[in-house]
Motif scaffolding. Structure first.
Motif, mmCIF file in Angstrom:
data_model
loop_
_atom_site.group_PDB
_atom_site.id
_atom_site.type_symbol
_atom_site.label_atom_id
_atom_site.label_comp_id
_atom_site.label_asym_id
_atom_site.label_seq_id
_atom_site.Cartn_x
_atom_site.Cartn_y
_atom_site.Cartn_z
ATOM 1 N N CYS A 172 36.721 55.546 9.077
ATOM 2 C CA CYS A 172 38.036 56.394 7.652
ATOM 3 C C CYS A 172 37.783 56.400 7.534
ATOM 4 N N SER A 173 38.323 56.075 6.413
ATOM 5 C CA SER A 173 39.934 55.814 5.381
ATOM 6 C C SER A 173 40.587 57.567 5.665
ATOM 7 N N HIS A 174 39.667 58.102 5.359
ATOM 8 C CA HIS A 174 39.593 59.687 5.464
ATOM 9 C C HIS A 174 40.833 60.133 6.299
ATOM 10 N N LEU A 175 40.487 59.636 7.475
ATOM 11 C CA LEU A 175 41.693 60.275 8.818
ATOM 12 C C LEU A 175 43.097 59.570 8.926
ATOM 13 N N LYS A 176 43.345 59.048 8.062
ATOM 14 C CA LYS A 176 45.061 58.246 7.543
ATOM 15 C C LYS A 176 45.426 59.454 6.145
ATOM 16 N N ALA A 224 44.423 62.053 11.488
ATOM 17 C CA ALA A 224 43.301 63.379 12.079
ATOM 18 C C ALA A 224 43.065 62.941 12.911
ATOM 19 N N LEU A 225 42.581 63.003 14.264
ATOM 20 C CA LEU A 225 42.385 62.181 15.709
ATOM 21 C C LEU A 225 41.264 63.108 16.274
ATOM 22 N N ILE A 226 40.419 62.948 17.536
ATOM 23 C CA ILE A 226 40.229 63.851 18.524
ATOM 24 C C ILE A 226 40.775 63.453 19.602
ATOM 25 N N SER A 234 28.365 54.405 18.077
ATOM 26 C CA SER A 234 28.520 54.008 16.901
ATOM 27 C C SER A 234 30.224 55.292 16.334
ATOM 28 N N LEU A 235 30.366 56.353 16.973
ATOM 29 C CA LEU A 235 31.485 57.295 16.617
ATOM 30 C C LEU A 235 32.727 56.288 16.400
ATOM 31 N N LYS A 236 33.369 55.708 17.743
ATOM 32 C CA LYS A 236 33.996 54.560 17.655
ATOM 33 C C LYS A 236 34.217 53.977 16.145
ATOM 34 N N GLN A 237 33.071 53.417 15.666
ATOM 35 C CA GLN A 237 32.783 52.627 14.717
ATOM 36 C C GLN A 237 33.746 53.016 13.875
ATOM 37 N N GLN A 238 32.659 54.567 13.825
ATOM 38 C CA GLN A 238 32.802 55.310 11.985
ATOM 39 C C GLN A 238 34.437 55.640 12.388
ATOM 40 N N PHE A 284 29.010 62.645 9.470
ATOM 41 C CA PHE A 284 29.060 61.400 9.581
ATOM 42 C C PHE A 284 28.796 60.285 8.698
ATOM 43 N N PRO A 285 29.336 59.618 7.292
ATOM 44 C CA PRO A 285 30.258 59.569 7.376
ATOM 45 C C PRO A 285 31.339 61.344 6.923
#
Length: 448
Positions: A256-260, A273-275, A248-252, A163-164
């Motif tokens: 993170c704009s790259h997930l969308k 992108a998700l978990i 901090s995982l949820k915050q990251q 991360f990031p």
């Protein structure tokens, strides 16, 4: 004995000479200093070859002789790594090297690394390990903590710093989970309880619902059973969802704009992108969880739960490998609570390092872990039925993925497009170990 008699005789004569100089007050101080220096030099000359009284003799055959002659199988059983990987680890951890002093020779770097690995891979007492390596009990404890801190300092930035997230990293993670059978997934999230021994003042917080003391290791794992994110130290009374919400995982993930950007249109729904996680977590557009169990469940929901459960096995395998290789974690950490996080985190960094170098886990280690886990009950999952704070976007994404998976016939075992054996062969993922039902917790200290 004859040397000692001569030295005592000279010492008596020198003191008599000192007495003769008492009349000369001006020079007596300088003469005393001179004679004292002479006596010290004579003592060093007479006894320089003898062992000092505070250096205790200990046998050192195990590492200096036996391990050097051992074959590859015996070496790996003792230190949980191959000899080739051991040498690479020594090169990386050269900060553990100490210099010799005037009092004694320093323990070599290779021996320090060996003591650290053997202590993590064994559940033996420190006294037993100290006798094997020919060092003191306190020395084993000190070297273990130095080893763990150095492993985390050197290996974590290389093998655990994800991360990031970058766009390229997200695309690779999604492709690997697509092979396992779940689209748009970058990692599987879960927790694992690790036994500790807290002080009486802190015992209440670490007392879990199954009647023993633990800390929780929360980890996000990729399709190759490698840790992407770890957080350790939460008390055993906490559940996975609470830990994740405050991590901090949820915050990251939210920042993170790259997930969308790495989105995919599935049946008219834009899926980022998700978990994935189990029923203990809250459903959202960043995290997918199974549908609640029902007797009359739709085919789409069954397919979704099947694919999610199958893909989520990587995190259970990662915990199984971690505990099987490092038995001091699997059987419970006997260090002071303030050092427990350092031990756990270093083992996670070592896990990724060994996975990167294809150092596999022995099947016998996994079987030994299963016998230990069979006698230990784990806190049950707390299923969250209502996800009021998640909004409708998470439910919409889950429904679209469930229909997509049902159209792929993922529940038909005769025509399974996501064959787990083929996927594991491609990704080098092994299904050696599955935890007993009900295990859900583990907690790690944030590395970001």
């Amino acid at each position: 004995m004859e040397k000692k008699k001569k030295f005592v005789k000279k010492l008596i004569i020198s003191r008599r000479r000192l007495a003769s100089f008492t009349l000369f007050e001006k020079d007596s101080c300088d003469v005393r200093k001179l004679l004292t220096l002479v006596n010290a030099l004579e003592f060093h000359t007479l006894y320089e070859s003898e062992r000092l009284c505070w250096q205790r003799f200990r046998s050192q055959y195990f590492w200096e002789i036996d391990c050097q002659k051992a074959d590859e199988k015996c070496f790996k059983n003792n230190f949980r790594v191959s000899r080739e990987v051991f040498n690479k680890l020594c090169e990386l951890l050269n900060g553990l090297q100490k210099s010799n002093t005037n009092m004694r020779e320093a323990i070599p770097l290779e021996k320090r690394v060996a003591i650290g690995l053997y202590t993590l891979g064994s559940s033996a007492e420190y006294r037993t390990i100290a006798n094997m390596f020919g060092v003191g009990k306190s020395t084993v404890c000190k070297i273990l903590l130095q080893f763990c801190n150095e492993v985390w300092r050197i290996l974590a930035p290389i093998y655990l710093k994800n991360f990031p997230l970058t766009r390229e990293k997200i695309e690779v993670l999604c492709q690997e989970f697509e092979i396992l059978g779940f689209p748009q997934c970058i990692g599987a999230l879960d927790g694992c309880h690790i036994e500790v021994h807290p002080s009486k003042e802190d015992a209440t917080d670490y007392y879990n619902y199954k009647g023993w003391y633990s800390v929780v290791l929360l980890a996000l794992v990729d399709a190759r059973c490698r840790f992407i994110y770890v957080s350790c130290g939460s008390p055993g009374r906490c559940n996975d969802s609470q830990i994740f919400e405050g991590s901090s995982l949820k915050q990251q993930l939210n920042e993170c704009s790259h997930l969308k950007e790495v989105k995919r249109n599935i049946l008219g729904v834009e899926v980022p992108a998700l978990i994935i996680g189990d029923s203990a977590f809250k459903l959202s557009d960043k995290l997918m969880k199974p549908y609640p169990f029902q007797l009359s469940q739709d085919l789409e929901q069954k397919c979704f739960n099947y694919a999610l459960s199958k893909s989520r096995r990587v995190v259970e395998n990662a915990f199984g490998h971690l505990k099987a290789r490092f038995r001091r974690i699997g059987k419970g950490i006997d260090n002071a609570l303030k050092y427990a996080n350092a031990v756990i985190l270093s083992c996670c960094a070592l896990h990724n390092f060994l996975s990167e170098h294809n150092d596999a886990v022995n099947d016998k280690w996994l079987k030994a872990l299963q016998s230990v886990e069979a006698n230990r009950s784990y806190p049950e999952e707390i299923t969250i039925l209502a996800d009021q704070s998640s909004g409708h976007n998470g439910e919409e994404i889950r429904n679209a993925i469930s229909i997509y998976l049902s159209q792929k016939n993922c529940c038909n075992e005769e025509d399974n497009l996501y064959n787990i054996d083929e996927a594991n062969s491609f990704l080098n993922v092994e299904e050696e170990y599955t935890f007993p039902s009900g295990e859900t917790a583990c907690n790690f200290q944030d590395i970001n």
